[in-house]
Design an enzyme around this catalytic site. Structure first.
Site, mmCIF file in Angstrom:
data_model
loop_
_atom_site.group_PDB
_atom_site.id
_atom_site.type_symbol
_atom_site.label_atom_id
_atom_site.label_comp_id
_atom_site.label_asym_id
_atom_site.label_seq_id
_atom_site.Cartn_x
_atom_site.Cartn_y
_atom_site.Cartn_z
ATOM 1 N N ASP A 51 24.082 53.426 79.389
ATOM 2 C CA ASP A 51 23.764 53.030 80.772
ATOM 3 C C ASP A 51 24.497 53.881 81.814
ATOM 4 O O ASP A 51 24.304 53.680 83.015
ATOM 5 C CB ASP A 51 24.121 51.551 80.982
ATOM 6 C CG ASP A 51 23.217 50.647 80.151
ATOM 7 O OD1 ASP A 51 22.074 51.040 79.860
ATOM 8 O OD2 ASP A 51 23.670 49.545 79.785
ATOM 9 N N GLY B 188 16.006 43.035 80.413
ATOM 10 C CA GLY B 188 15.623 43.424 79.053
ATOM 11 C C GLY B 188 16.490 42.755 77.998
ATOM 12 O O GLY B 188 15.991 42.298 76.962
HETATM 13 C C1 S3P Z 1 22.446 46.190 75.988
HETATM 14 C C2 S3P Z 1 22.118 47.241 75.176
HETATM 15 C C3 S3P Z 1 21.593 48.533 75.664
HETATM 16 C C4 S3P Z 1 21.844 48.702 77.155
HETATM 17 C C5 S3P Z 1 21.509 47.464 77.927
HETATM 18 C C6 S3P Z 1 22.358 46.289 77.459
HETATM 19 C C7 S3P Z 1 22.940 44.942 75.392
HETATM 20 O O1 S3P Z 1 20.189 48.574 75.447
HETATM 21 O O2 S3P Z 1 21.096 49.789 77.654
HETATM 22 O O3 S3P Z 1 21.744 47.668 79.322
HETATM 23 O O4 S3P Z 1 23.463 44.082 76.123
HETATM 24 O O5 S3P Z 1 22.808 44.798 74.165
HETATM 25 P P1 S3P Z 1 19.561 49.075 74.032
HETATM 26 O O6 S3P Z 1 19.862 48.054 73.013
HETATM 27 O O7 S3P Z 1 18.090 49.170 74.312
HETATM 28 O O8 S3P Z 1 20.178 50.402 73.763
#
Ligand code: S3P
Length: 467
Positions: free
Chosen positions: A347, A121
């Site tokens: 997380d 993601g």
């Molecule tokens: C992350 C932000 C978080 C986290 C993801 C990594 C990042 O997500 O849950 O594992 O590297 O910016 P969100 O921005 O959706 O909160």
């Protein structure tokens, strides 16, 4: 320490790029049974958030960036593969040692293929920010988990800046993004505290003239802000009266290549840390872990629960705070975790829920709506998984209530990992001290963030095996 050997991950083989597909490797069921007291030092893989950013910012800088301690998990390798598709040269010179030849802001070439970001993601959302500043079309896809995740939160501000985005229903991948050479700087208030969305807007803001500002309702991890400064950008951070923050970036900077050392990932350290708290007699030292205050909410929770955790040798690595973490087995008490703590440990709820299942008394974890949008619906995965393990657990709106066993819960369940590395690791940890062993249907997703997890845990005293 009962055992003083150092455990070093086997990252010896230079990984091939484009390994986003690794996340979709064939299923690997695992069983976790009663562990011996955990003992020893653990050298953990690099921080995933910082590793993605190190490759991306290195690619946007002018010149040669050297990175040490890069996480070579499936997610980061997917980012490396995508950057190659954008014409950026990068290579692996040894375990965790990477070189990136930056092409400068706006210097990416049109990719010839669909970019497959696997399970990652962070990779897709941040790359969308970069792609917005390039006047060609990028096509993004990923594994079944990534295809189910919401992209509207990123698409919305990027459209305002001038990107054109066509996506599947409910703004999910596959998605096509056509960028522009004339992006507009914006002032954008984030509807949720999300470091990924903030970072996507900052990355797009690099290509826009003038100042791009982001107002976040509550501070989220600030790795992008720190790293932008490390590469020479002008980033201003102001506290808002509401408790949030305003981040302002001066657009079109010339980023200068800069070497980086990546600390170990606190989100990975959380699993041996959690295991050492619940396995009787344990005593473990976790080396060189990132302790950015916007990531360390779990450490506050563990302290409030009575966990014996000590930070040693505090230091700074390329603008990020790090320390060794000493942890020993502890009697844990229940905790009421305020919703305000969510961004600093977003997380870590799967492992915190496992600790609450061992604690004395009823815990309440508040404000967990965002957990429904992670690699899996973690809210459901926690509630259903703990129920299967014989733990009394209930959902109350966006809160999860866990009635701790005050010792080993029954366990003895088979858990679906749902293409979610952290669900897989959390329940394997539960099985290390529960009455009955825990089986997970698939340990393959663990390699997205924590290659070598099973070996590392077993070297400390764990008893995790292939089924
Ligand atoms: C992350 C932000 C978080 C986290 C993801 C990594 C990042 O997500 O849950 O594992 O590297 O910016 P969100 O921005 O959706 O909160």
């Amino acid at each position: 320490m009962k055992k003083s050997e150092q455990i070093i991950l086997d990252q010896s083989s230079a990984p091939e790029i484009g390994a986003g597909e690794r996340a979709a490797a064939s299923a690997n069921p695992l069983v976790s049974a009663t562990a011996a007291a955990l003992a020893g030092e653990a050298v953990l893989p690099g921080d995933k958030s910082i590793s993605h950013r190190a490759l991306m910012f290195g690619a946007l800088a002018v010149g040669e960036t050297h990175i040490h301690g890069l996480l070579e998990g499936g997610d980061v390798l997917a980012t490396a593969g995508a950057l190659r598709e954008y014409g950026v040269e990068l290579d692996c010179q040894g375990p965790g040692k990477w070189r990136v030849w930056g092409v400068g802001v706006g210097g990416f070439a049109e990719p010839a293929r669909v970019l497959d970001l696997g399970n990652a993601g962070t990779a897709v959302r941040l790359l969308m920010g970069i792609a917005a500043g390039h006047a060609f079309t990028s096509y993004f896809s990923g594994d079944d988990s990534l295809l189910s995740r919401p992209m509207k939160r990123v698409a919305e501000p990027l459209r305002r800046m001038g990107a054109k985005i066509t996506a599947r229903s409910a703004c999910r991948l596959p998605l096509a993004l056509t960028g522009s050479n004339d992006l507009l700087p914006i002032e954008y208030t984030l509807p949720v505290a999300s470091a990924q969305v903030k970072s996507a807007v900052l990355l797009a803001g690099l290509a826009a003239p003038g100042e791009t500002s982001i107002i976040e309702p509550a501070p989220s991890r600030d790795h992008s802000e720190r790293m932008l400064r490390h590469f020479g950008a002008d980033v201003r951070v102001e506290e808002e009266a509401s408790g949030g923050r305003r981040i302002t970036l001066a657009g079109q900077p010339e980023l200068r290549a800069a070497d980086l050392s990546v600390p170990a990932d606190i989100s990975s350290a959380a699993f041996p840390l959690g295991a050492a708290l619940i396995v009787p007699g344990s005593n473990v030292l976790l080396k060189n872990v990132g302790i950015n205050p916007l990531r360390s909410g779990l450490l506050d929770c563990v302290a409030e629960m009575g966990g014996k955790v000590e930070l040693l040798e505090a230091r700074e690595l390329s603008g990020e705070p790090a320390a060794d973490i000493a942890v020993s087995a502890s009697e844990l008490r229940a905790i009421d975790v305020p919703a305000a703590r969510v961004p600093s440990m977003i997380d870590e709820y799967p492992i915190l829920a496992i600790l609450a299942a061992y604690a004395h008394g009823e815990s309440r974890l508040r404000g967990l709506g965002e957990l429904r949008h992670k690699e899996s619906d973690r809210f459901a995965a926690i509630v259903e998984g703990l129920t299967a393990c014989g733990v009394r657990v209930a959902a109350d709106g966006d809160d999860i209530l866990i009635d701790g066993a005050g010792g080993p819960p029954p366990g003895g369940a088979q858990i679906e990992s749902r293409l979610d590395h952290r669900i897989a690791m959390a329940f394997l940890v539960l099985g290390m001290a529960s009455q009955g062993s825990i089986t997970i249907d698939d340990g393959a997703p663990i390699a997205t963030s924590f290659p070598g997890f099973v070996e590392l845990m077993n070297n400390l005293g764990g008893n995790i095996n292939n089924v």
